[in-house]
Design an enzyme around this catalytic site. Structure first.
Site, PDB file in Angstrom:
ATOM      1  N   HIS A 684       0.842  -1.199   0.000  1.00 31.12           N
ATOM      2  CA  HIS A 684       0.000   0.000   0.000  1.00 31.12           C
ATOM      3  C   HIS A 684       0.878   1.250   0.000  1.00 31.12           C
ATOM      4  O   HIS A 684       2.074   1.196   0.316  1.00 31.12           O
ATOM      5  CB  HIS A 684      -0.902   0.016   1.229  1.00 31.12           C
ATOM      6  CG  HIS A 684      -0.123   0.081   2.525  1.00 31.12           C
ATOM      7  ND1 HIS A 684       0.503  -1.033   3.061  1.00 31.12           N
ATOM      8  CD2 HIS A 684       0.165   1.114   3.376  1.00 31.12           C
ATOM      9  CE1 HIS A 684       1.116  -0.697   4.181  1.00 31.12           C
ATOM     10  NE2 HIS A 684       0.928   0.608   4.396  1.00 31.12           N
ATOM     11  N   ASP A 686       0.879   5.249   1.771  1.00 36.87           N
ATOM     12  CA  ASP A 686       0.294   5.953   2.911  1.00 36.87           C
ATOM     13  C   ASP A 686      -0.243   7.307   2.470  1.00 36.87           C
ATOM     14  O   ASP A 686       0.292   7.927   1.535  1.00 36.87           O
ATOM     15  CB  ASP A 686       1.353   6.174   4.003  1.00 36.87           C
ATOM     16  CG  ASP A 686       1.868   4.872   4.586  1.00 36.87           C
ATOM     17  OD1 ASP A 686       1.107   3.880   4.566  1.00 36.87           O
ATOM     18  OD2 ASP A 686       3.027   4.851   5.056  1.00 36.87           O
ATOM     19  N   HIS A 736       4.837  -0.153  -0.056  1.00 36.03           N
ATOM     20  CA  HIS A 736       5.469  -1.020   0.945  1.00 36.03           C
ATOM     21  C   HIS A 736       4.427  -1.945   1.570  1.00 36.03           C
ATOM     22  O   HIS A 736       3.213  -1.715   1.469  1.00 36.03           O
ATOM     23  CB  HIS A 736       6.165  -0.193   2.021  1.00 36.03           C
ATOM     24  CG  HIS A 736       5.247   0.757   2.740  1.00 36.03           C
ATOM     25  ND1 HIS A 736       4.802   1.931   2.172  1.00 36.03           N
ATOM     26  CD2 HIS A 736       4.680   0.694   3.979  1.00 36.03           C
ATOM     27  CE1 HIS A 736       4.024   2.576   3.026  1.00 36.03           C
ATOM     28  NE2 HIS A 736       3.926   1.832   4.129  1.00 36.03           N
ATOM     29  N   ARG A 746       3.805  -8.222  17.803  1.00 35.54           N
ATOM     30  CA  ARG A 746       4.635  -7.092  17.378  1.00 35.54           C
ATOM     31  C   ARG A 746       3.804  -5.807  17.464  1.00 35.54           C
ATOM     32  O   ARG A 746       2.639  -5.778  17.048  1.00 35.54           O
ATOM     33  CB  ARG A 746       5.123  -7.307  15.949  1.00 35.54           C
ATOM     34  CG  ARG A 746       5.943  -6.146  15.385  1.00 35.54           C
ATOM     35  CD  ARG A 746       6.192  -6.319  13.898  1.00 35.54           C
ATOM     36  NE  ARG A 746       6.907  -5.172  13.349  1.00 35.54           N
ATOM     37  CZ  ARG A 746       6.855  -4.805  12.067  1.00 35.54           C
ATOM     38  NH1 ARG A 746       6.110  -5.503  11.199  1.00 35.54           N
ATOM     39  NH2 ARG A 746       7.526  -3.754  11.651  1.00 35.54           N
TER      40      ARG A 746
END
Length: 755
Positions: A684, A686, A736, A746
């Site tokens: 995607h 941002d 990314h 995480r």
């Protein structure tokens, strides 16, 4: 011819060589300094007395002290205010001096007076007055205002007699005081006044007043008349009304605090050229002691206070033998019991003794502070009492030693609130006893004037000698007085202490008229950097980790706790990496910040679940959703945006030269990746000019897998470091994806900056 030359030479020597022995314009031979004797009455060596003697020594005055060690009998509570004991002692002393016709006697009060000029100057001005007895003058009549009409008319100058200082030839002073046949508790100034007001006595004694303050400057009623005059090595007071430089400064009646202020400079205490001229006098060399002094440390937690665990740790970092420290802690807050319990369990055996009094004891602040101080007072082996409030963040490990070395009965280190003029002392008091700003306050706080300063009020942190508690400050209720807060009560009682207030002493209301022993001086030192004051205002304790919200109120402490220790190396040592094109990697948050941010999110608990439908955002739909919680949801949006401005903007300017970020972001959130809920994020872009992505936990310890891959450059970062942040462009070039987390959980913090 040779005889004539010899005659001329003798004439020249008579004219020029003898010039210095004659008072200019008076026709009198100048009195040599060795023919001046200063007499003063002091029954105890108070701080004021020692200050007088220090100024006398500086100018080489010869001083004889009368009455030392004698009981003070300064008046009857119900009848009068007294002071006659001084006249009686002077009368006795003059019996042995009366026959010395060329001896000048200077009598001065000892507790509220300093010398500002030399004996030679004083004697010259006395001779110029052309009288045998010269009294100080003031503009306020006391003690009997009904006598005002009997005073001689004065065209210019101060009209009324003050007995705090006078000078005269020994036979005349003897003739004056021989008339005393009253009691020790009768009034000295009234006695001298009645003699002066008798025309026959005044003429017989050749007596006058120093109407224009050539020698004596009484400050009562005259504070607005005086200014300090600085020279290279000395400071004087100048009377602006009479354009005079008085030799003696007297802080009579209610001007004692102003005298203390002047004495911070006069005569040689501080100058612009030389700085502090007395700071190194009478210091204690701790290295010469057989062992370090015992210290009772009183710690006071009286309200919810940010960064308390860090405050407690500073007790451990003090450079002082822990087996010489007896620790007393009063905690008034249930909220802080968890912090104290953790500190107690880890350090209860570190100090010589460790005592905690908690909120269940229901002690007031005053009662708690009385208890802490009295533990030292009642212990003959307690050499010092060190009081420190929880809102003091000490940064100087040598603080205790530095304060001890200054050898004062009470001294505090200057601590200030970051970026403000708020400090732990007042330089002056208003007429009602509250805060007033002294002329030098700002320059002391800003470090433009450095020294050890006599001040009227201090709080938060101070060191008191144990012997002072057992001798002068015996009152076991020092912190309670009327409606004053505890520190104001302590300071008022300390500076107005009346050592001789026994059954025959005057009332508190009239005692200041006596000029009897008064007060213990309190000092503040800014000779070193010691630390800062924490702001406790607006401290909200409804969160799990409340210090996270302190970025506005206490920015320095917030930074020390929550910013990565290597952050500044980004700028000083270029400490950042570029693992992929235009992807920058740098240290940002401390491990503590990461842990607490994760704890806050888990405490809130409402993770979004990674669904497309999302009412938290405009439009209610997220095309590439994550399992997250927004900063806004935990009421941390303002703080996070400020964090971006303070710590991300400088990095942006460094790595993207010429781009000036607004550091604004609508989307600020913490993402949670787990194999069972959301393990990865598909490729995607941002909605940002640039994005920051901060790792909040540790790969290999907390989770396996994870990382980020940038498609355009076929570049992956698979070993994120806890507290480090990626910074990369959000749109167009840097498609990314989040790589799968294969085990554990995480956490990352993300902001889409400048959308």
């Amino acid at each position: 011819m040779e005889g004539l030359q010899l005659l001329y030479l003798l004439a020249f020597l008579l004219i020029h060589g003898g010039h210095q022995a004659w008072s200019a314009g008076s026709g009198q031979q100048q009195i040599p300094a060795e023919k001046l004797l200063v007499l003063t009455v002091a029954t105890q060596e108070t701080d004021g007395f020692l200050r007088l003697m220090q100024s006398a020594t500086y100018f080489n005055y010869t001083v004889k002290v009368l009455g030392m060690g004698e009981e003070w009998k300064g008046g009857d509570v119900g009848h009068t205010i007294g002071g006659g004991q001084k006249v009686r002692l002077l009368k006795d002393a003059m019996e042995d001096l009366a026959g010395q016709e060329d001896l000048a006697i200077l009598f001065v009060d000892s507790y509220d007076l300093i010398f500002a000029g030399t004996p030679e100057e004083l004697l010259r001005k006395f001779q110029q007055a052309n009288h045998k007895v010269l009294f100080a003058a003031e503009g306020v009549i006391w003690p009997d205002s009904r006598l005002s009409e009997k005073y001689p008319y004065v065209r210019s100058g101060k009209r009324f007699l003050n007995s705090g200082g006078f000078i005269g030839y020994a036979p005349y002073i003897n003739k004056l005081v021989k008339q005393w046949n009253l009691h020790d508790n009768d009034d000295d100034q009234l006695f001298y006044t009645k003699i002066y007001l008798d025309p026959l006595q005044r003429e017989s004694l050749n007596m006058t007043l120093d109407h224009k303050c050539q020698i004596f400057q009484n400050l009562n009623g005259a504070v607005d008349e005086v200014l300090m005059k600085f020279s290279t090595d000395r400071v004087r007071v100048r009377n602006t009304v009479y354009d005079s430089l008085p030799v003696i400064i007297h802080g009579n009646i209610n001007t004692k605090i102003y005298l203390n202020y002047l004495a911070n400079y006069i005569p040689n205490a501080w100058t612009y050229e030389q700085g502090c001229g007395v700071c190194d006098q009478d210091m204690v060399d701790l290295s010469q002691l057989a062992e370090f002094p015992r210290v009772r440390v009183g710690v006071f937690i009286e309200q919810p206070t940010p960064f308390l665990p860090e405050f407690l740790q500073q007790l451990l970092t003090l450079d002082y033998p822990k087996d010489k420290l007896d620790v007393f802690i009063h905690n008034n807050e249930v909220y802080h019991e968890k912090h104290l319990q953790a500190f107690w369990e880890e350090n209860k055996d570190v100090f010589r003794s460790f005592k905690v009094v908690g909120p269940e004891e229901d002690l007031s602040q005053g009662e708690a502070r009385n208890l802490g101080m009295d533990l030292c007072r009642r212990d003959p082996e307690c050499d010092y009492y060190f009081s420190i409030d929880a809102d003091v963040m000490l940064t100087n490990r040598q603080t205790l030693k530095l304060l001890m070395e200054q050898n004062r009965k009470i001294i505090g280190p200057l601590v200030t609130r970051h970026g403000k003029l708020w400090s732990n002392f007042w330089g002056a008091l208003s007429l009602d006893g509250y805060y007033a700003r002294s002329e030098d306050y700002i320059e002391i706080v800003q470090g433009k004037r450095v020294g050890v300063w006599n001040i009227p009020y201090m709080a938060h942190i101070y060191l008191v000698k144990g012997e002072a508690l057992r001798n002068e400050l015996k009152d076991r209720n020092m912190f309670v007085l009327e409606k004053l807060d505890p520190d104001m009560a302590l300071c008022k009682k300390t500076r107005e202490l009346t050592i001789q207030r026994e059954k025959d002493s005057p009332s508190p209301e009239s005692f200041h008229m006596l000029r009897a022993p008064k007060g213990v001086f309190m000092y503040i030192t800014n000779r070193h950097e010691f630390g800062r004051l924490i702001s406790t205002a607006n401290y909200n304790t409804t969160h799990l980790n409340n210090d996270l919200w302190q970025i506005f109120e206490n920015p320095v402490d917030w930074r020390e706790k929550y910013i990565h220790p290597n952050y500044t190396q980004i700028f000083t040592e270029n400490h950042l990496e570029q693992p992929c094109p235009d992807v920058f990697w740098f240290p940002l948050l401390s491990e503590r910040a990461c842990d607490e941010l994760v704890e806050e999110m888990e405490h809130y608990g409402s993770w979004s679940g990674g669904k497309h439908e999302d009412k938290r955002i405009t439009g209610g739909y997220e095309s590439v959703p994550t399992d997250d919680i927004h900063m806004r949801q935990i009421d941390y949006d303002k703080e996070w945006l400020h964090f971006l401005r303070e710590f991300i903007s400088p990095v942006t300017l460094k790595v993207f030269s010429g781009y000036y970020t607004k550091s604004y972001a609508v989307m600020n959130f913490v993402v949670k990746y787990t194999p069972s809920r959301q393990a990865y994020l598909r490729p995607h872009h941002d909605s940002s000019t640039f994005t920051i992505n901060i790792a909040l936990n540790q790969k290999g310890t907390d989770f396996q897998g994870g990382g980020c891959r940038f498609h355009r450059y076929n570049c992956s970062i698979e070993s994120p470091r806890k507290g480090w942040s990626f910074m990369h462009p959000g749109r167009l070039t840097h498609l990314h994806e989040g790589l799968p987390t294969t085990n554990g959980t995480r956490y990352i913090a993300v902001s889409f900056v400048d959308p």
